[in-house]
Design a protein around this motif. Structure first.
Motif, PDB file in Angstrom:
ATOM      1  N   ILE A  70       0.924  -1.328   0.125  1.00  0.00           N
ATOM      2  CA  ILE A  70       0.020   0.136  -0.093  1.00  0.00           C
ATOM      3  C   ILE A  70       0.769   1.419   0.240  1.00  0.00           C
ATOM      4  CG2 ILE A  70      -2.001  -0.879   1.070  1.00  0.00           C
ATOM      5  CD1 ILE A  70      -1.194   0.089   3.665  1.00  0.00           C
ATOM      6  N   ARG A  71       2.178   1.103  -0.210  1.00  0.00           N
ATOM      7  CA  ARG A  71       2.891   2.253  -0.325  1.00  0.00           C
ATOM      8  C   ARG A  71       2.541   3.069  -1.565  1.00  0.00           C
ATOM      9  NH1 ARG A  71       9.210   2.453   1.058  1.00  0.00           N
ATOM     10  NH2 ARG A  71       9.299   2.073   3.352  1.00  0.00           N
ATOM     11  N   PRO A  72       2.928   4.319  -1.615  1.00  0.00           N
ATOM     12  CA  PRO A  72       3.020   5.009  -2.747  1.00  0.00           C
ATOM     13  C   PRO A  72       3.763   4.342  -3.908  1.00  0.00           C
ATOM     14  CG  PRO A  72       3.198   6.674  -0.934  1.00  0.00           C
ATOM     15  CD  PRO A  72       3.594   5.123  -0.495  1.00  0.00           C
ATOM     16  N   LYS A  73       3.032   4.650  -5.375  1.00  0.00           N
ATOM     17  CA  LYS A  73       3.839   4.139  -6.386  1.00  0.00           C
ATOM     18  C   LYS A  73       5.213   4.813  -6.488  1.00  0.00           C
ATOM     19  CE  LYS A  73      -0.281   3.078  -8.794  1.00  0.00           C
ATOM     20  NZ  LYS A  73      -1.066   3.097 -10.243  1.00  0.00           N
ATOM     21  N   ILE A  74       5.551   6.062  -6.209  1.00  0.00           N
ATOM     22  CA  ILE A  74       6.824   6.505  -6.361  1.00  0.00           C
ATOM     23  C   ILE A  74       6.894   7.523  -4.824  1.00  0.00           C
ATOM     24  CG2 ILE A  74       8.015   8.544  -7.447  1.00  0.00           C
ATOM     25  CD1 ILE A  74       6.727   7.593  -9.968  1.00  0.00           C
ATOM     26  N   GLN A  75       8.030   7.324  -4.522  1.00  0.00           N
ATOM     27  CA  GLN A  75       8.260   7.873  -3.216  1.00  0.00           C
ATOM     28  C   GLN A  75       9.540   8.672  -2.997  1.00  0.00           C
ATOM     29  OE1 GLN A  75       8.630   5.295   0.107  1.00  0.00           O
ATOM     30  NE2 GLN A  75       9.550   6.798   1.620  1.00  0.00           N
ATOM     31  N   GLU A  76       9.270   9.988  -2.769  1.00  0.00           N
ATOM     32  CA  GLU A  76      10.802  10.812  -2.737  1.00  0.00           C
ATOM     33  C   GLU A  76      11.488  10.231  -1.480  1.00  0.00           C
ATOM     34  OE1 GLU A  76      12.223  13.236  -4.799  1.00  0.00           O
ATOM     35  OE2 GLU A  76      10.526  13.096  -6.198  1.00  0.00           O
ATOM     36  N   ILE A  77      12.624  10.226  -1.625  1.00  0.00           N
ATOM     37  CA  ILE A  77      13.539   9.698  -0.496  1.00  0.00           C
ATOM     38  C   ILE A  77      14.622  10.854  -0.108  1.00  0.00           C
ATOM     39  CG2 ILE A  77      15.301   8.035  -0.020  1.00  0.00           C
ATOM     40  CD1 ILE A  77      12.737   6.981  -0.563  1.00  0.00           C
ATOM     41  N   THR A  78      14.691  10.943   1.079  1.00  0.00           N
ATOM     42  CA  THR A  78      15.791  11.698   1.764  1.00  0.00           C
ATOM     43  C   THR A  78      16.725  10.858   2.765  1.00  0.00           C
ATOM     44  OG1 THR A  78      14.524  12.054   3.509  1.00  0.00           O
ATOM     45  CG2 THR A  78      14.133  13.746   1.795  1.00  0.00           C
ATOM     46  N   THR A  79      17.834  11.618   3.291  1.00  0.00           N
ATOM     47  CA  THR A  79      18.699  10.881   4.144  1.00  0.00           C
ATOM     48  C   THR A  79      18.134  10.334   5.432  1.00  0.00           C
ATOM     49  OG1 THR A  79      19.478  12.820   4.989  1.00  0.00           O
ATOM     50  CG2 THR A  79      20.925  12.015   3.307  1.00  0.00           C
ATOM     51  N   LEU A  80      16.830  10.984   5.716  1.00  0.00           N
ATOM     52  CA  LEU A  80      16.177  10.668   6.893  1.00  0.00           C
ATOM     53  C   LEU A  80      15.520   9.098   6.729  1.00  0.00           C
ATOM     54  CD1 LEU A  80      14.846  11.270   9.678  1.00  0.00           C
ATOM     55  CD2 LEU A  80      13.002  12.166   8.586  1.00  0.00           C
ATOM     56  N   ASP A  81      15.161   8.639   5.564  1.00  0.00           N
ATOM     57  CA  ASP A  81      14.677   7.399   5.273  1.00  0.00           C
ATOM     58  C   ASP A  81      15.881   6.361   5.486  1.00  0.00           C
ATOM     59  OD1 ASP A  81      12.132   7.512   3.811  1.00  0.00           O
ATOM     60  OD2 ASP A  81      13.269   9.423   2.969  1.00  0.00           O
TER      61      ASP A  81
ATOM     62  N   SER B 164      -0.021   7.527   4.310  1.00  0.00           N
ATOM     63  CA  SER B 164      -0.784   8.611   4.158  1.00  0.00           C
ATOM     64  C   SER B 164      -0.191   9.829   3.451  1.00  0.00           C
ATOM     65  CB  SER B 164      -1.179   9.073   5.769  1.00  0.00           C
ATOM     66  OG  SER B 164       0.091   9.183   6.535  1.00  0.00           O
ATOM     67  N   ARG B 165       0.877   9.827   3.018  1.00  0.00           N
ATOM     68  CA  ARG B 165       1.623  10.849   2.016  1.00  0.00           C
ATOM     69  C   ARG B 165       2.125  11.958   3.190  1.00  0.00           C
ATOM     70  NH1 ARG B 165      -0.634   7.020  -0.600  1.00  0.00           N
ATOM     71  NH2 ARG B 165      -0.677   6.947  -2.915  1.00  0.00           N
TER      72      ARG B 165
END
Length: 332
Positions: A169-180, A317-318
């Protein structure tokens, strides 16, 4: 010097001589698939075959960098077929991450990925990645694990079921930062812009065996990242050098140092570092059946486990990107 400072890790291997035994690559290629290898022809054949058997075509350079300086013959599976292959043999064994750095320097395309010789691509990888060939951000997807160790039974656990549900159920595209990267290593198979990758200095062997995750986080810090909800690759877990129990025990230490570096840019996140370290230590002990390591789940373990679940809920939940921007202390 911190983990994210520039360090030229190419310098020590740039002068290492090599010989090229196959060069069947056209001058113009869109993507270099670097495959570092050492004495594992059977696995190497599987990796290369997964490139040849893609459902869609990309003009690629398959760059095999071999640390076996004693090799005298071409691998048998390449003798009659070597489409798009360059095969280079180093004149000395420069180690795993030294070989990865050598592959980056020798690659000729504007984009590259590093595919370990014991892993393989999903048959639809080219179909997905061709949309992003002009992207300078790190482009990554999902991956599947196959545990090939003897007497290792696959168990269905609450953790694996929850992880599977969130993945769906994750978004199809997720922006990634170093926090991830504070919470998970995020895809060992990443497409990089070659020039951007060279500029950050390469894989630093001082952080072995976690040098790859450190570089990935560093690249994302400077260039950003995209996670695509598609399966990109398959990863085989076996009894190899980087996954020996004594080596695996070093991962929690490297992860702790990386989290300390990441937390400098995010308010209050450093409070989770002791809990994250405890979680890593217990999970490593479980994965490798380590004798003498207490696997009892402490309160610190559960605090970090719950924080990971909360993060997944925020991703679904975006809201995750918005919250991560709000706790960022200053711009990268």
């Amino acid at each position: 010097m911190t983990m994210f400072d520039f360090k030229d890790c190419y310098k020590s291997i740039s002068s290492v001589a090599h010989r090229e035994i196959i060069n069947e690559v056209s001058p113009e290629t869109a993507l270099t698939i670097c495959i570092p290898t050492f004495k594992r022809d059977r696995l190497l054949e599987h990796a290369v075959s997964s490139i040849w058997n893609q459902t869609e075509f990309i003009n690629v350079e398959i760059l095999i960098i071999d640390n076996d300086f004693e090799r005298v013959t071409i691998p048998s599976f390449l003798k009659n077929k070597s489409n798009n292959v360059r095969y280079i043999i180093n004149h000395e064994n420069i180690g795993m991450f030294g070989n990865w750095n050598k592959a980056i320097l020798e690659s000729r395309s504007s984009n590259l990925i590093i595919l370990c010789d014991d892993d393989w691509l999903d048959e639809n990888y080219f179909k997905e990645i061709k949309k992003y060939l002009k992207e300078k951000k790190a482009v990554m997807g999902l991956h599947s694990y196959y545990d090939k160790r003897q007497n290792k039974k696959k168990k269905l656990t609450l953790k694996s079921m929850v992880g599977w549900c969130f993945k769906k159920i994750r978004p199809k595209i997720q922006e990634i930062t170093t926090l991830d990267y504070f919470f998970e290593p995020l895809s060992p198979l990443i497409m990089f812009n070659r020039d951007s990758l060279i500029k950050i200095g390469g894989f630093d062997n001082d952080y072995f065996p976690g040098s790859d995750v450190v570089l990935y986080a560093k690249y994302v810090k400077l260039n950003g990242g995209i996670l695509i909800k598609k399966n990109f690759s398959f990863f085989r877990i076996e009894e190899n050098e980087s996954r020996k129990p004594e080596t695996a025990l070093k991962f929690p230490e490297i992860n702790r140092k990386l989290r300390e570096e990441i937390s400098k840019n995010y308010r209050c996140i450093d409070l989770l570092i002791p809990c994250a370290y405890e979680y890593d230590r217990i999970e490593i002990a479980k994965t490798w059946n380590l004798v003498g390591i207490n696997e009892s789940r402490t309160s610190k373990y559960w605090i970090y486990a719950l924080s990971r679940v909360l993060r997944e809920l925020l991703i679904v939940s975006r809201l995750w990107r918005k919250i991560s921007e709000n706790i960022n202390t200053h711009s990268s």
